[in-house]
Scaffold this motif. Structure first.
Motif, mmCIF file in Angstrom:
data_model
loop_
_atom_site.group_PDB
_atom_site.id
_atom_site.type_symbol
_atom_site.label_atom_id
_atom_site.label_comp_id
_atom_site.label_asym_id
_atom_site.label_seq_id
_atom_site.Cartn_x
_atom_site.Cartn_y
_atom_site.Cartn_z
ATOM 1 N N ASP A 42 0.829 -1.209 0.000
ATOM 2 C CA ASP A 42 0.000 0.000 0.000
ATOM 3 C C ASP A 42 0.862 1.256 0.000
ATOM 4 O O ASP A 42 0.483 2.273 -0.590
ATOM 5 N N GLY A 73 -5.646 -6.936 5.225
ATOM 6 C CA GLY A 73 -6.697 -6.065 4.726
ATOM 7 C C GLY A 73 -8.044 -6.747 4.759
ATOM 8 O O GLY A 73 -8.180 -7.913 5.150
ATOM 9 N N PHE A 74 -9.053 -6.038 4.297
ATOM 10 C CA PHE A 74 -10.395 -6.613 4.212
ATOM 11 C C PHE A 74 -10.455 -7.689 3.123
ATOM 12 O O PHE A 74 -11.406 -8.460 3.075
ATOM 13 N N GLU A 108 -7.854 -1.317 6.250
ATOM 14 C CA GLU A 108 -8.005 -1.075 4.809
ATOM 15 C C GLU A 108 -6.677 -0.741 4.138
ATOM 16 O O GLU A 108 -6.251 -1.384 3.186
ATOM 17 N N LYS A 109 -5.999 0.293 4.648
ATOM 18 C CA LYS A 109 -4.709 0.720 4.093
ATOM 19 C C LYS A 109 -4.050 1.669 5.072
ATOM 20 O O LYS A 109 -4.726 2.283 5.910
ATOM 21 N N ASN A 127 -10.776 5.648 3.590
ATOM 22 C CA ASN A 127 -10.629 4.695 4.700
ATOM 23 C C ASN A 127 -9.163 4.407 5.017
ATOM 24 O O ASN A 127 -8.779 3.268 5.327
ATOM 25 N N ASN A 128 -8.360 5.441 4.957
ATOM 26 C CA ASN A 128 -6.927 5.314 5.186
ATOM 27 C C ASN A 128 -6.574 5.531 6.655
ATOM 28 O O ASN A 128 -7.028 6.495 7.277
ATOM 29 N N ASN A 155 -9.048 3.001 10.345
ATOM 30 C CA ASN A 155 -10.279 2.637 9.621
ATOM 31 C C ASN A 155 -11.381 3.685 9.824
ATOM 32 O O ASN A 155 -12.437 3.403 10.419
ATOM 33 N N GLY A 180 -13.439 -4.629 11.380
ATOM 34 C CA GLY A 180 -12.622 -3.429 11.351
ATOM 35 C C GLY A 180 -13.107 -2.308 12.241
ATOM 36 O O GLY A 180 -12.507 -1.236 12.292
#
Length: 217
Positions: A42, A73-74, A108-109, A127-128, A155, A180
């Motif tokens: 990422d 991650g998701f 997420e990232k 969603n960082n 998240n 999350g």
């Protein structure tokens, strides 16, 4: 014992220490390379890129560090991201993300916010998860703990900032049944708190479920 024997023993001890240091460095480097080869990347930028595009006081810059972190991650794949944080919380961040990775708490990232033109809104909408951002607290002229690298937002879409019925990011619903999402009973909250961090979900006048911060003594 003669001086010659003492000197030989001292030299031997030094050589053993050097060998151990080299081994540890080589092992950690190999592990890092292995993790990178197996991860979705990422973020993989250098420090200069991570702080580019913003006027940051030199005193603040001296205390910042760029930390590589790994998480699932998701998409259930292992990811590599990066956080810019204060040097005094680097160990905390490494340990907490080790827990995140081992527990497979989905993230997420994790990308330094410079890649979002220093826009907290853009970062949240994507969603960082982020840390350092030299900015004010939302809706005020008070410098945020993010400006010192002493706060982390995790998240944001699952864990919005909520005040007077409005949420940031907009239209996000806080639902603790969703993956999350961070709640008061989350082990992640306990991992932060046992290292001296505070959680925005405990605040009374508003709720900032994504937010963790640490005040240095």
């Amino acid at each position: 014992m003669s001086n010659m024997i003492r000197n030989r023993i001292s030299v031997t001890k030094i050589l053993v220490k050097i060998t151990v240091i080299i081994f540890v460095f080589t092992f950690e480097s190999a592990q890092s390379q292995k993790s990178d080869s197996e991860s979705v990347i990422d973020s993989n930028i250098d420090f200069n890129d991570a702080i580019a595009g913003l006027s940051i006081p030199e005193r603040t810059l001296e205390n910042l560090r760029l930390v590589d972190v790994y998480y699932y991650g998701f998409d259930e794949k292992l990811h590599k991201g990066q956080l810019v944080v204060h040097k005094d919380v680097v160990l905390d961040v490494i340990e907490i993300f080790e827990f995140i990775r081992e527990s497979r708490f989905p993230v997420e990232k994790v990308i330094p916010i410079s890649k979002y033109d220093w826009s907290d809104e853009k970062s949240m909408r994507d969603n960082n998860t982020s840390a350092f951002n030299y900015r004010f607290i939302s809706g005020s002229r008070v410098i945020s703990n993010h400006a010192a690298g002493l706060a982390i937002d995790t998240n944001p879409r699952q864990n919005p900032y909520i005040k007077n019925g409005s949420s940031l990011p907009s239209d996000c619903i806080y639902d603790t049944t969703k993956a999350g999402t961070i709640s008061a009973s989350s082990q992640l909250v306990k991992e932060f708190k046992q290292r001296g961090w505070q959680w925005g979900g405990d605040w009374k006048s508003l709720k900032d479920y994504q937010h963790f911060e640490k005040k240095l003594k």
